[in-house]
Design a protein around this motif. Structure first.
Motif, mmCIF file in Angstrom:
data_model
loop_
_atom_site.group_PDB
_atom_site.id
_atom_site.type_symbol
_atom_site.label_atom_id
_atom_site.label_comp_id
_atom_site.label_asym_id
_atom_site.label_seq_id
_atom_site.Cartn_x
_atom_site.Cartn_y
_atom_site.Cartn_z
ATOM 1 N N THR A 194 -36.240 24.944 21.501
ATOM 2 C CA THR A 194 -37.003 24.854 21.614
ATOM 3 C C THR A 194 -36.847 24.654 23.357
ATOM 4 O O THR A 194 -37.506 23.985 24.420
ATOM 5 C CB THR A 194 -37.258 22.794 21.445
ATOM 6 O OG1 THR A 194 -36.274 22.373 21.849
ATOM 7 C CG2 THR A 194 -37.598 22.844 20.760
ATOM 8 N N VAL A 195 -36.607 25.556 24.540
ATOM 9 C CA VAL A 195 -35.932 26.146 25.215
ATOM 10 C C VAL A 195 -36.683 26.979 25.824
ATOM 11 O O VAL A 195 -36.298 28.324 26.643
ATOM 12 C CB VAL A 195 -34.559 26.812 25.550
ATOM 13 C CG1 VAL A 195 -33.631 25.450 24.466
ATOM 14 C CG2 VAL A 195 -33.964 27.916 24.389
ATOM 15 N N TRP A 196 -38.051 27.775 25.444
ATOM 16 C CA TRP A 196 -38.120 28.376 26.021
ATOM 17 C C TRP A 196 -39.468 29.107 26.826
ATOM 18 O O TRP A 196 -40.375 29.741 26.960
ATOM 19 C CB TRP A 196 -39.107 29.740 24.334
ATOM 20 C CG TRP A 196 -37.882 29.768 24.040
ATOM 21 C CD1 TRP A 196 -37.940 29.491 22.850
ATOM 22 C CD2 TRP A 196 -37.023 31.222 23.828
ATOM 23 N NE1 TRP A 196 -36.831 29.604 21.598
ATOM 24 C CE2 TRP A 196 -36.217 30.582 22.286
ATOM 25 C CE3 TRP A 196 -36.380 31.636 24.721
ATOM 26 C CZ2 TRP A 196 -35.258 30.695 22.317
ATOM 27 C CZ3 TRP A 196 -34.843 32.174 24.526
ATOM 28 C CH2 TRP A 196 -34.721 31.867 22.945
ATOM 29 N N GLY A 197 -39.691 27.505 27.238
ATOM 30 C CA GLY A 197 -40.770 27.240 27.883
ATOM 31 C C GLY A 197 -42.075 27.662 27.967
ATOM 32 O O GLY A 197 -43.725 27.351 28.285
ATOM 33 N N GLU A 198 -42.167 26.879 26.336
ATOM 34 C CA GLU A 198 -43.487 26.569 25.300
ATOM 35 C C GLU A 198 -43.526 24.703 25.284
ATOM 36 O O GLU A 198 -42.405 24.553 25.004
ATOM 37 C CB GLU A 198 -43.584 27.899 24.312
ATOM 38 C CG GLU A 198 -43.477 27.236 23.758
ATOM 39 C CD GLU A 198 -43.008 29.087 22.383
ATOM 40 O OE1 GLU A 198 -43.622 29.973 22.936
ATOM 41 O OE2 GLU A 198 -42.117 28.620 21.561
ATOM 42 N N SER A 199 -44.988 24.823 24.584
ATOM 43 C CA SER A 199 -44.728 23.471 23.847
ATOM 44 C C SER A 199 -44.746 23.733 22.528
ATOM 45 O O SER A 199 -44.665 24.351 22.323
ATOM 46 C CB SER A 199 -46.001 22.892 24.133
ATOM 47 O OG SER A 199 -47.380 23.868 23.629
ATOM 48 N N GLU A 200 -44.421 22.386 21.961
ATOM 49 C CA GLU A 200 -43.901 22.344 20.749
ATOM 50 C C GLU A 200 -45.133 22.159 20.088
ATOM 51 O O GLU A 200 -44.901 23.418 19.072
ATOM 52 C CB GLU A 200 -43.557 20.919 20.247
ATOM 53 C CG GLU A 200 -42.929 21.219 18.749
ATOM 54 C CD GLU A 200 -42.880 19.483 18.339
ATOM 55 O OE1 GLU A 200 -43.013 19.313 16.749
ATOM 56 O OE2 GLU A 200 -41.911 18.497 18.713
ATOM 57 N N ALA A 201 -46.425 22.037 20.013
ATOM 58 C CA ALA A 201 -47.237 22.738 19.243
ATOM 59 C C ALA A 201 -47.603 24.573 19.552
ATOM 60 O O ALA A 201 -48.169 25.377 18.907
ATOM 61 C CB ALA A 201 -48.898 21.876 19.572
ATOM 62 N N THR A 226 -39.719 23.811 8.982
ATOM 63 C CA THR A 226 -39.332 24.609 10.747
ATOM 64 C C THR A 226 -38.982 23.537 11.701
ATOM 65 O O THR A 226 -39.162 22.141 12.325
ATOM 66 C CB THR A 226 -40.774 25.063 11.441
ATOM 67 O OG1 THR A 226 -41.211 26.100 10.426
ATOM 68 C CG2 THR A 226 -40.741 26.381 12.054
ATOM 69 N N VAL A 227 -37.283 23.680 11.730
ATOM 70 C CA VAL A 227 -36.669 22.758 12.922
ATOM 71 C C VAL A 227 -36.885 22.719 14.177
ATOM 72 O O VAL A 227 -36.054 24.386 14.176
ATOM 73 C CB VAL A 227 -35.147 21.972 11.493
ATOM 74 C CG1 VAL A 227 -35.308 20.888 12.287
ATOM 75 C CG2 VAL A 227 -35.706 21.728 10.651
ATOM 76 N N LEU A 228 -36.820 23.017 15.151
ATOM 77 C CA LEU A 228 -36.819 22.795 16.281
ATOM 78 C C LEU A 228 -35.835 22.547 17.201
ATOM 79 O O LEU A 228 -36.071 21.305 17.778
ATOM 80 C CB LEU A 228 -38.129 22.709 16.786
ATOM 81 C CG LEU A 228 -39.215 23.817 16.503
ATOM 82 C CD1 LEU A 228 -40.878 23.613 17.198
ATOM 83 C CD2 LEU A 228 -38.303 25.759 16.315
ATOM 84 N N PHE A 229 -34.762 22.826 17.238
ATOM 85 C CA PHE A 229 -33.860 21.980 18.785
ATOM 86 C C PHE A 229 -33.590 22.434 19.606
ATOM 87 O O PHE A 229 -34.386 23.113 20.470
ATOM 88 C CB PHE A 229 -32.130 22.412 18.270
ATOM 89 C CG PHE A 229 -32.016 22.737 16.520
ATOM 90 C CD1 PHE A 229 -31.742 20.903 15.243
ATOM 91 C CD2 PHE A 229 -32.038 22.909 14.917
ATOM 92 C CE1 PHE A 229 -31.488 20.633 15.041
ATOM 93 C CE2 PHE A 229 -31.884 23.146 13.678
ATOM 94 C CZ PHE A 229 -31.852 21.439 13.164
ATOM 95 N N PRO A 230 -33.485 20.793 20.063
ATOM 96 C CA PRO A 230 -33.319 20.995 22.069
ATOM 97 C C PRO A 230 -31.637 22.019 21.749
ATOM 98 O O PRO A 230 -30.636 21.990 21.318
ATOM 99 C CB PRO A 230 -32.913 20.548 21.716
ATOM 100 C CG PRO A 230 -32.735 19.336 21.425
ATOM 101 C CD PRO A 230 -33.625 19.683 20.127
ATOM 102 N N GLU A 231 -32.227 22.797 23.424
ATOM 103 C CA GLU A 231 -30.528 23.779 23.699
ATOM 104 C C GLU A 231 -29.611 21.964 23.714
ATOM 105 O O GLU A 231 -29.603 20.970 24.315
ATOM 106 C CB GLU A 231 -30.474 24.573 24.694
ATOM 107 C CG GLU A 231 -29.690 25.289 25.436
ATOM 108 C CD GLU A 231 -29.961 26.420 24.664
ATOM 109 O OE1 GLU A 231 -28.249 26.415 23.550
ATOM 110 O OE2 GLU A 231 -30.478 26.592 24.469
#
Length: 320
Positions: A194-201, A226-231
């Motif tokens: 989730t480190v790409w500067g986009e919202s989760e949606a 679809t597991v989205l991990f923070p840095e």
């Protein structure tokens, strides 16, 4: 290249996370008991076919700080689960790249034969696509349909950003492996960042488009699929978790990953594997609980920045 012996000491959070029982402000530190042992993780070894830009475990083609665990060692811990009557439903394998370990198929078979669900974290690249591994995967999927899931590392749904992390051409090779798993009928999930500067949606919409284009039966809206991990940045300033935080945050110690899982690793030069409190802290000696599951039943002090940022505040879990 960094290796496990050369991890720089943290400069952020000065004065914090030093006492396992008390925070820097003198408040009682939060602890987590193993209340529902649902997942036992095995680190298959830190060797990997690629070296990612921000790998939390520093996996690479040369890092063997955690050596290959064996089928016999895995079987010994499966025996311990039964002896301790742990209510484990899932055996999970991570690395490194699990399919670098020549005994990966045998280890998965040992867990499946006892009725456990099996989760394998992989980049789905060349190690998985070797002829012997593909034959083993087909055999296991046919013998235990629906019991084995592959969670594929797809850092971002776009080629540019995924390859920025994993190297040029990485996404194309991963998608080749995912296409084979799709055609073979092996259940898949995805782990992204989730480190790409986009919202989760926005991120989930991008994954949804990718899945639709490739015909992957993966739900982009399901956090377990679809597991989205923070840095995991050890230099980030984070608050310490006190016993009073649970009510303030509206959460419970039972919701934290170390309430439901442990991880087994084999350190280079060690005679036997060790059991860790957390999959995210393979090099932190204070999170090593002993060699047996009995020793690993003790409570865990939330005494690391990852405990706060990743698990308590981020609400993350490595299990499905």
């Amino acid at each position: 290249m960094k290796d496990a012996a050369d991890i720089a000491p943290r400069t952020a959070n000065a004065g914090k996370f030093s006492d396992p029982d008390v925070t820097a402000k003198g408040e009682p530190r939060a602890h987590v008991a193993l209340t529902r042992a649902e997942t036992l993780w095995f680190n298959t070894g830190t060797l990997c076919n690629i070296e990612c830009e921000n790998c939390y475990i520093l996996s690479s083609p040369t890092n063997d700080a955690l050596v290959y665990i064996t089928e016999a060692e895995v079987t010994e811990y499966l025996d311990q689960i039964e002896a301790r009557k742990w209510p484990v439903r899932e055996i999970a394998f991570t690395g490194g790249e699990p399919f670098m370990n020549p005994q990966m198929i045998g280890m998965a078979r040992a867990a499946l034969a006892r009725g456990y669900d099996v989760l394998i974290l992989t980049n789905a690249m060349r190690p998985m696509m070797r002829k012997s591994m593909r034959a083993g995967i087909i055999e296991l999927n046919d013998a235990y349909p629906g019991k084995m899931t592959f969670r594929i590392s797809v850092d971002h749904w776009s080629e540019d950003l995924h390859d920025k992390e994993r190297g040029k051409g990485a996404l194309a090779r991963t998608l080749e492996g995912m296409d084979w798993l799709r055609d073979t009928g092996v259940p898949m999930a995805v782990a992204g960042r989730t480190v790409w500067g986009e919202s989760e949606a926005e991120g989930r919409a991008g994954y949804a488009r990718l899945y639709a284009e490739r015909g992957y039966a993966i739900d982009a809206a399901d956090p377990g699929a679809t597991v989205l991990f923070p840095e995991m940045d050890e230099e980030a300033e984070v608050p310490e978790i006190t016993t009073g935080c649970w009510d303030i945050l509206g959460t419970s110690p039972d919701a934290v990953m170390c309430a439901s899982s442990r991880m087994v690793v084999k350190r280079k030069g060690a005679a036997r594997p060790a059991v860790l409190a957390c999959t995210l802290l393979p090099y932190a000696p204070e999170f090593e609980l002993g060699e047996t599951l009995a020793e690993a039943e003790r409570q865990v002090s939330l005494n690391h920045p990852h405990c706060a940022k990743f698990c308590v505040l981020g609400g993350a879990s490595c299990s499905a």
